[in-house]
Every structure is written in structure tokens, then in C-alpha cells.
Design an enzyme around this catalytic site. Structure first.
Site, PDB file in Angstrom:
ATOM      1  N   CYS A   1      38.928  24.446  53.719  1.00  0.00           N
ATOM      2  CA  CYS A   1      37.581  23.870  53.622  1.00  0.00           C
ATOM      3  C   CYS A   1      37.436  23.143  52.274  1.00  0.00           C
ATOM      4  O   CYS A   1      38.268  23.293  51.365  1.00  0.00           O
ATOM      5  CB  CYS A   1      36.527  24.957  53.768  1.00  0.00           C
ATOM      6  SG  CYS A   1      36.332  25.979  52.296  1.00  0.00           S
TER       7      CYS A   1
ATOM      8  N   CYS B   1      37.475  25.356  49.096  1.00  0.00           N
ATOM      9  CA  CYS B   1      38.826  25.821  48.731  1.00  0.00           C
ATOM     10  C   CYS B   1      39.641  24.685  48.116  1.00  0.00           C
ATOM     11  O   CYS B   1      40.405  24.901  47.176  1.00  0.00           O
ATOM     12  CB  CYS B   1      39.537  26.396  49.945  1.00  0.00           C
ATOM     13  SG  CYS B   1      38.870  28.008  50.430  1.00  0.00           S
TER      14      CYS B   1
ATOM     15  N   GLU C   1      42.195  31.351  51.480  1.00  0.00           N
ATOM     16  CA  GLU C   1      42.893  30.591  50.431  1.00  0.00           C
ATOM     17  C   GLU C   1      42.394  30.988  49.042  1.00  0.00           C
ATOM     18  O   GLU C   1      43.179  31.123  48.108  1.00  0.00           O
ATOM     19  CB  GLU C   1      42.651  29.087  50.612  1.00  0.00           C
ATOM     20  CG  GLU C   1      43.162  28.513  51.913  1.00  0.00           C
ATOM     21  CD  GLU C   1      42.118  28.508  53.027  1.00  0.00           C
ATOM     22  OE1 GLU C   1      41.411  29.513  53.215  1.00  0.00           O
ATOM     23  OE2 GLU C   1      42.020  27.475  53.710  1.00  0.00           O
TER      24      GLU C   1
ATOM     25  N   ASN D   1      40.628  36.083  54.928  1.00  0.00           N
ATOM     26  CA  ASN D   1      39.179  35.896  54.804  1.00  0.00           C
ATOM     27  C   ASN D   1      38.487  37.256  54.837  1.00  0.00           C
ATOM     28  O   ASN D   1      38.914  38.178  55.540  1.00  0.00           O
ATOM     29  CB  ASN D   1      38.617  34.925  55.865  1.00  0.00           C
ATOM     30  CG  ASN D   1      38.971  35.257  57.291  1.00  0.00           C
ATOM     31  OD1 ASN D   1      39.976  35.885  57.566  1.00  0.00           O
ATOM     32  ND2 ASN D   1      38.135  34.824  58.213  1.00  0.00           N
TER      33      ASN D   1
HETATM   34  N1  THU Z   1      37.879  30.316  56.680  1.00  0.00           N
HETATM   35  C1  THU Z   1      38.942  30.513  55.830  1.00  0.00           C
HETATM   36  O1  THU Z   1      39.304  31.647  55.531  1.00  0.00           O
HETATM   37  N2  THU Z   1      39.582  29.424  55.356  1.00  0.00           N
HETATM   38  C2  THU Z   1      39.245  28.127  55.635  1.00  0.00           C
HETATM   39  O2  THU Z   1      39.847  27.194  55.119  1.00  0.00           O
HETATM   40  C3  THU Z   1      38.138  27.844  56.560  1.00  0.00           C
HETATM   41  C4  THU Z   1      37.371  29.022  57.040  1.00  0.00           C
HETATM   42  C5  THU Z   1      37.188  31.492  57.213  1.00  0.00           C
HETATM   43  C6  THU Z   1      35.811  31.735  56.667  1.00  0.00           C
HETATM   44  C7  THU Z   1      35.165  32.529  57.791  1.00  0.00           C
HETATM   45  O3  THU Z   1      35.455  33.900  57.606  1.00  0.00           O
HETATM   46  C8  THU Z   1      35.862  32.047  59.041  1.00  0.00           C
HETATM   47  O4  THU Z   1      37.025  31.345  58.607  1.00  0.00           O
HETATM   48  C9  THU Z   1      35.028  31.136  59.928  1.00  0.00           C
HETATM   49  O5  THU Z   1      34.478  30.113  59.194  1.00  0.00           O
END
Ligand code: THU
Length: 132
Positions: free
Chosen positions: A90, A93, A59, A46
Site C-alpha cells: 500500500c 508502506c 511489510e 498483518n
Molecule cells: N495489508 C497488508 O498487510 N499489506 C498491504 O500491502 C496491503 C494490505 C493488510 C492490511 C489488512 O490487515 C488487510 O491487508 C486488508 O486490507
């Protein structure tokens, strides 16, 4: 058919990617790794932004890296969060992955290497397809 060895390799790649997460705002690091049908692995973490809405999930970074490198068909994606529980991709994604591989296997792992798996079509039934 994805082997157990490939799954473990992918989870290890996702864990390495998690170390590269840029998450100064949420403090929640996520790593992901996607395996293409021709056997290549791409990583993502992320990447947050001070304009919070510009943050991108691990993702999608993994998927976009794969697409930018010429891969469009995928077997499996692994996602791991710096968390005591499994984290699920999420909704954004899920739809983004659905564009390329409805049949994708999605592995949700914990930092200790334990994991559960689901098919993308079960995580996102009736995903959007542009049909004219
Ligand atoms: N996040 C992801 O990288 N993948 C997910 O499936 C859910 C959330 C990240 C986004 C943000 O940087 C942090 O998790 C908190 O929401």
C-alpha cells in the site's frame, strides 16, 4: 545483487509469516520478509485491531522488526497475500520503506511461489524526504 536463491528463500519466509497473520476482520492474510544488506531476514504479518485504523500491514511489521534489531539498509522485500493475484504494498508502506532504501527491490509473490518484481522508486516516484 540479489540471487534467485535468495529471492526464493525470502518468498518462503514471507509465506511462513503469512501463517501468523492476525486478520479476523478482513480475513485477508499477508506475509512479508525483508533482507538486510548484511544478509539478515526479518518477517512480518498483518496485525489487525477491532479499532480498524490501528491495523498494521505485514511489510511495516517486517521493516520495524528489522530496524528494532539494528538493521537500516535493505536489499529486497517480499510480500505475499492469501490471494489469487499478486499484491502490491500500500502507499503507506511504500513511503515507510522509502525512508530506509529508495533502491529497494520489491517482490510481489503469490502463494504458489510465482512472483513479479519492481524497484521501490518505480512504485513510489518522488517519495517524501525531509529536507530542511
Ligand atoms: N495489508 C497488508 O498487510 N499489506 C498491504 O500491502 C496491503 C494490505 C493488510 C492490511 C489488512 O490487515 C488487510 O491487508 C486488508 O486490507
Amino acid at each position: 545483487m540479489v540471487t534467485e536463491i535468495e529471492k526464493v528463500k525470502l518468498i518462503k519466509a514471507a509465506l511462513k509469516a503469512m501463517e501468523r497473520a492476525y486478520a479476523p476482520y478482513s480475513g485477508f492474510r499477508v506475509g512479508s520478509a525483508i533482507l538486510s544488506k548484511d544478509g539478515k531476514i526479518f518477517w512480518g504479518c498483518n496485525v489487525e485491531n477491532s479499532s480498524y485504523g490501528l491495523t498494521i500491514c505485514a511489510e511495516r511489521v517486517a521493516l520495524f522488526s528489522a530496524v528494532a534489531n539494528g538493521c537500516r539498509e535493505f536489499e529486497v522485500i517480499a510480500v505475499v497475500g492469501d490471494s489469487s493475484d499478486f499484491i502490491y504494498p500500500c502507499g503507506a508502506c511504500r513511503q515507510t520503506l522509502y525512508e530506509f532504501s529508495e533502491d529497494l527491490l520489491v517482490i510481489m509473490a503469490k502463494p504458489d511461489g510465482s512472483f513479479i518484481e519492481r524497484r521501490l522508486k518505480d512504485l513510489l516516484p518522488w517519495g517524501f524526504k525531509l529536507i530542511r
